[in-house]
Design an enzyme around this catalytic site. Sequence first.
Site, PDB file in Angstrom:
ATOM      1  N   SER A  56      13.514 -19.303   0.082  1.00 30.55           N
ATOM      2  CA  SER A  56      12.427 -20.156  -0.437  1.00 30.55           C
ATOM      3  C   SER A  56      12.177 -19.806  -1.902  1.00 30.55           C
ATOM      4  O   SER A  56      12.662 -18.772  -2.391  1.00 30.55           O
ATOM      5  CB  SER A  56      11.151 -19.937   0.378  1.00 30.55           C
ATOM      6  OG  SER A  56      10.646 -18.627   0.122  1.00 30.55           O
ATOM      7  N   ASP A  94      15.356 -23.341   0.294  1.00 35.39           N
ATOM      8  CA  ASP A  94      14.434 -23.890   1.278  1.00 35.39           C
ATOM      9  C   ASP A  94      13.216 -24.484   0.551  1.00 35.39           C
ATOM     10  O   ASP A  94      12.629 -23.831  -0.324  1.00 35.39           O
ATOM     11  CB  ASP A  94      13.992 -22.728   2.191  1.00 35.39           C
ATOM     12  CG  ASP A  94      13.300 -23.182   3.453  1.00 35.39           C
ATOM     13  OD1 ASP A  94      13.491 -24.327   3.865  1.00 35.39           O
ATOM     14  OD2 ASP A  94      12.571 -22.348   4.048  1.00 35.39           O
ATOM     15  N   GLY A 191       5.105 -21.522  10.542  1.00 37.26           N
ATOM     16  CA  GLY A 191       4.251 -20.357  10.761  1.00 37.26           C
ATOM     17  C   GLY A 191       4.123 -19.951  12.219  1.00 37.26           C
ATOM     18  O   GLY A 191       4.819 -20.454  13.098  1.00 37.26           O
ATOM     19  N   HIS A 234      12.704 -28.199  10.781  1.00 38.96           N
ATOM     20  CA  HIS A 234      11.980 -27.061  10.206  1.00 38.96           C
ATOM     21  C   HIS A 234      10.987 -26.548  11.253  1.00 38.96           C
ATOM     22  O   HIS A 234      10.829 -27.145  12.315  1.00 38.96           O
ATOM     23  CB  HIS A 234      11.214 -27.507   8.955  1.00 38.96           C
ATOM     24  CG  HIS A 234      12.098 -27.625   7.761  1.00 38.96           C
ATOM     25  ND1 HIS A 234      11.996 -26.787   6.683  1.00 38.96           N
ATOM     26  CD2 HIS A 234      13.121 -28.466   7.497  1.00 38.96           C
ATOM     27  CE1 HIS A 234      12.924 -27.121   5.799  1.00 38.96           C
ATOM     28  NE2 HIS A 234      13.620 -28.142   6.262  1.00 38.96           N
ATOM     29  N   ILE A 278      14.546 -21.021  11.135  1.00 36.12           N
ATOM     30  CA  ILE A 278      13.776 -19.961  11.787  1.00 36.12           C
ATOM     31  C   ILE A 278      13.441 -18.880  10.762  1.00 36.12           C
ATOM     32  O   ILE A 278      14.340 -18.257  10.190  1.00 36.12           O
ATOM     33  CB  ILE A 278      14.579 -19.366  12.966  1.00 36.12           C
ATOM     34  CG1 ILE A 278      14.766 -20.449  14.045  1.00 36.12           C
ATOM     35  CG2 ILE A 278      13.876 -18.130  13.536  1.00 36.12           C
ATOM     36  CD1 ILE A 278      15.704 -20.066  15.163  1.00 36.12           C
TER      37      ILE A 278
HETATM   38  P1  13P Z   1       9.119 -21.194  11.118  1.00 33.39           P
HETATM   39  O1  13P Z   1       7.863 -20.842  10.401  1.00 33.39           O
HETATM   40  O2  13P Z   1       8.835 -21.892  12.405  1.00 33.39           O
HETATM   41  O3  13P Z   1      10.016 -20.036  11.292  1.00 33.39           O
HETATM   42  O4  13P Z   1       9.899 -22.267  10.213  1.00 33.39           O
HETATM   43  C1  13P Z   1      10.686 -21.864   9.129  1.00 33.39           C
HETATM   44  C2  13P Z   1      11.097 -22.985   8.255  1.00 33.39           C
HETATM   45  O5  13P Z   1      10.997 -24.142   8.576  1.00 33.39           O
HETATM   46  C3  13P Z   1      11.691 -22.638   6.967  1.00 33.39           C
HETATM   47  O6  13P Z   1      11.918 -23.759   6.184  1.00 33.39           O
HETATM   48  O1  G3H Z   2       8.998 -22.983   5.443  1.00 35.22           O
HETATM   49  C1  G3H Z   2       8.663 -21.980   4.834  1.00 35.22           C
HETATM   50  C2  G3H Z   2       9.464 -20.752   5.009  1.00 35.22           C
HETATM   51  O2  G3H Z   2       9.067 -20.057   6.169  1.00 35.22           O
HETATM   52  C3  G3H Z   2       9.401 -19.901   3.773  1.00 35.22           C
HETATM   53  O3  G3H Z   2       8.187 -19.280   3.652  1.00 35.22           O
HETATM   54  O4  G3H Z   2       7.497 -19.752   1.300  1.00 35.22           O
HETATM   55  O5  G3H Z   2       6.519 -17.834   2.603  1.00 35.22           O
HETATM   56  O6  G3H Z   2       8.893 -17.740   1.791  1.00 35.22           O
HETATM   57  P1  G3H Z   2       7.751 -18.620   2.235  1.00 35.22           P
HETATM   58 ZN    ZN Z   3      10.526 -25.323   6.475  1.00 34.29          ZN
END
Ligand code: 13P
Ligand code: G3H
Ligand code: ZN
Length: 334
Positions: A56, A94, A191, A234, A278
Site C-alpha cells: 500500500s 494496493d 479491516g 478486497h 488478505i
Molecule cells: P483485509 O483487511 O480484509 O485483509 O483486506 C485487505 C485488502 O483488501 C488489501 O487491499
Molecule cells: O486495504 C488496505 C490494506 O489493508 C492496506 O492497509 O493502508 O494500512 O497499509 P494500509
Molecule cells: Zn483493499
Amino acid sequence: MVDYKSLGLVNTREMFKRAINGGYAIPAFNFNNMEQLQAIIKASSDLKSPVILQVSKGARNYANATLLRYMAQGAVAYAKELGCEHPEIALHLDHGDSFETCKSCVDYGFSSVMIDGSSLPYEENIALTKKVVDYAHQFDVTVEAELGVLAGVEDDVVAAESHYTKPEEVIDFATRTGCDSLAISIGTSHGAYKFTPEQCTRDPKTGKLIPPPLAFDVLDAIMEKLPGFPIVLHGSSSVPQEYVDIINEHGGKLPDAVGIPEEQLRKASKSAVCKINIDSDSRLAFTAAVRKTLAEKPGEFDPRKYCGPARDEMEKMYKHKITDVLGSDNKLAE
Ligand code: 13P
Ligand code: G3H
Ligand code: ZN
C-alpha cells in the site's frame, strides 16, 4: 526507470488467465516488513503457488520505497533458493490513490498497480483509470481498477458505507479504461471489523457473530456481463477467531471482530474471482504470536525471539489460505 522483468517479477496477466480457467484464486498478501515477506515467500514457494506481493502507499512510506523494491528482488532470489526454479511473483501497488503514485511504482519496478478511483464520480474514475492504464501498459505493467465502494479504510480513503458494484456499468467501465482486472464490491470490507453486530446474527451457543452472506447474485451478474474477465476481491480476511481470542486473552482488546467466512471465499475462488486480498489476517497472526510470547516470557527482549514465532504463525496462516481456501497450490507454470 527500473524494469520489473529485470528483477525477476511477472505481471498478473498469465497467472489470472490460468486461475480463471483452473477455478482457483491467486493470493494477494500485503507486506510492510521482513518477517511478513519471509513468511509469504516461504509459504508460496513450499506450496508452488504464484503470489502477489501487495504494497500500500502507507507500506511504501513505512518501509521506504527503494528498500521495498530491493526486498521484492530479494524475494525472487529467496524463492529460487527454496527450490522454485521459476517463481511467479508479482509486485503490486494496493489502492493507488493518484496517477503520480501509480507512475512512481511503475518507474520503481512494480509489475502491477491498482488505481482506486472507487470514491470518485463514475466518469472521473474512468478518466483517471484510463490515464494510469495508458502509462502502465507502455511497460507491460498490469492495472487493477475498482468499481463500487467497500466499507472501511482504504489507505487514505475512508468509506462509511459500501455500495455494491452495479453490473450494468462494468462493460462500459472495462472497455473504456482498458483495465486488466476489476475489484468489485459484493459485501467484503477492510479491516478486522467488517460488520457491525447489528448487521450480523449471533450464534446462540457461542455468542459469536455470524456475518451476512456475500452478494453472489451481484458477482454472477458481473460475470455474465464480462465473461472470463479477472475479478478481484478486497477485504477478504476471515479474522480467525483463534487469533482474536489469543489477543484478547493476552492484554488485547478486539471486541466483536468479524471477517468473511472461508467457505464463501472458497466458493468465490472457483469463479472469475482470481485475486483475493488478505492483510488483516496477517496482522492478527503476528500480533497474537507476539502478545502470547511476550506474556509467557516477560523477560524476553530480543526481537527475534518474538518476531520469529510471529513469522512462523503467519507462514502457517498463508499456507492454510493457499491450500484450503484459494486452491493456488501446485499452480506454477513450470
Ligand atoms: P483485509 O483487511 O480484509 O485483509 O483486506 C485487505 C485488502 O483488501 C488489501 O487491499
Ligand atoms: O486495504 C488496505 C490494506 O489493508 C492496506 O492497509 O493502508 O494500512 O497499509 P494500509
Ligand atoms: Zn483493499
